[in-house]
Design a protein around this motif. Structure first.
Motif, PDB file in Angstrom:
ATOM      1  N   LYS A  38      41.294  43.073  37.800  1.00 52.02           N
ATOM      2  CA  LYS A  38      42.607  43.440  38.326  1.00 52.02           C
ATOM      3  C   LYS A  38      42.620  43.297  39.848  1.00 52.02           C
ATOM      4  CE  LYS A  38      45.822  47.287  38.626  1.00 52.02           C
ATOM      5  NZ  LYS A  38      45.955  48.735  38.510  1.00 52.02           N
ATOM      6  N   ASP A  39      41.523  43.722  40.509  1.00 53.99           N
ATOM      7  CA  ASP A  39      41.434  43.575  41.960  1.00 53.99           C
ATOM      8  C   ASP A  39      41.525  42.111  42.370  1.00 53.99           C
ATOM      9  OD1 ASP A  39      41.199  46.271  42.293  1.00 53.99           O
ATOM     10  OD2 ASP A  39      39.044  46.271  42.694  1.00 53.99           O
ATOM     11  N   LEU A  40      40.852  41.228  41.635  1.00 51.76           N
ATOM     12  CA  LEU A  40      40.885  39.807  41.955  1.00 51.76           C
ATOM     13  C   LEU A  40      42.300  39.247  41.799  1.00 51.76           C
ATOM     14  CD1 LEU A  40      39.411  37.191  42.699  1.00 51.76           C
ATOM     15  CD2 LEU A  40      38.972  36.860  40.262  1.00 51.76           C
ATOM     16  N   ARG A  41      42.968  39.621  40.696  1.00 52.65           N
ATOM     17  CA  ARG A  41      44.339  39.139  40.491  1.00 52.65           C
ATOM     18  C   ARG A  41      45.267  39.620  41.620  1.00 52.65           C
ATOM     19  NH1 ARG A  41      42.908  40.382  35.126  1.00 52.65           N
ATOM     20  NH2 ARG A  41      43.868  42.434  35.294  1.00 52.65           N
ATOM     21  N   GLU A  42      45.121  40.878  42.025  1.00 49.70           N
ATOM     22  CA  GLU A  42      45.953  41.405  43.101  1.00 49.70           C
ATOM     23  C   GLU A  42      45.662  40.702  44.425  1.00 49.70           C
ATOM     24  OE1 GLU A  42      45.190  45.589  43.084  1.00 49.70           O
ATOM     25  OE2 GLU A  42      46.393  45.946  41.289  1.00 49.70           O
ATOM     26  N   LYS A  43      44.386  40.417  44.695  1.00 44.44           N
ATOM     27  CA  LYS A  43      44.003  39.725  45.929  1.00 44.44           C
ATOM     28  C   LYS A  43      44.573  38.308  45.949  1.00 44.44           C
ATOM     29  CE  LYS A  43      41.277  38.639  49.509  1.00 44.44           C
ATOM     30  NZ  LYS A  43      42.065  37.807  50.363  1.00 44.44           N
ATOM     31  N   LEU A  44      44.450  37.595  44.842  1.00 43.20           N
ATOM     32  CA  LEU A  44      44.991  36.236  44.783  1.00 43.20           C
ATOM     33  C   LEU A  44      46.511  36.237  44.961  1.00 43.20           C
ATOM     34  CD1 LEU A  44      42.851  34.682  41.923  1.00 43.20           C
ATOM     35  CD2 LEU A  44      42.693  34.219  44.367  1.00 43.20           C
TER      36      LEU A  44
END
Length: 151
Positions: A97-103
């Motif tokens: 989820k953190d990666l998706r939000e960062k992207l």
């Protein structure tokens, strides 16, 4: 019974067969037992040596450890500071989820259209538009590539 399969008694009382013989000098059971005893003793001695080495290295490591400085204790339970490893106990966010939000945040930042410095005439434009402008006009300060000669 035939003579060939007839067993005979030896003076010690052990039966002997005329076709089958056992030579006591081939296998000495006593030497096998001594070998097993020596193997067991070697294993026990190796274990004792390993225990002493473990104790020595543990004591050496404990004696060479230095206490953390008092400043670290003053930092409290939130040390080390963020960002911490994701997925460890106490970290509430899911790494995916953190990666998706960062992207998504990166893509949104690259697609903004806003003034950076209005007085200097510097604006932020979407990447696609910037690539089109650079492809048409070239980079400022760099000369345009020479036109290809057709033969």
């Amino acid at each position: 019974m035939s003579e060939h399969h007839k067993a005979a008694e030896t003076p010690g009382g052990a039966p002997r067969h005329s076709d089958v013989s056992f030579e006591e000098r081939d296998i000495k059971v006593g030497s096998i037992y001594w070998y097993l005893i020596a193997l067991g003793l070697a294993t026990v001695i190796a274990l004792i040596i390993c225990v002493f080495i473990l104790r020595f290295t543990s004591n050496l490591a404990a004696s060479s450890d230095i206490a953390p400085p008092p400043a670290r204790e003053a930092m409290g339970k939130d040390y080390p500071p963020e960002p911490r490893l994701q997925g460890v106990p106490g970290h509430v966010n899911d790494p995916q989820k953190d990666l998706r939000e960062k992207l998504k945040a990166d893509i949104d930042a690259n697609e903004k259209l806003q003034w950076v410095d209005r007085n200097a005439g510097i604006a932020q434009i979407p990447i696609e538009d910037a690539m089109k402008i650079i492809a048409e006009k070239g980079l400022p300060g760099a000369s345009a590539p020479p036109a290809e000669k057709k033969k």
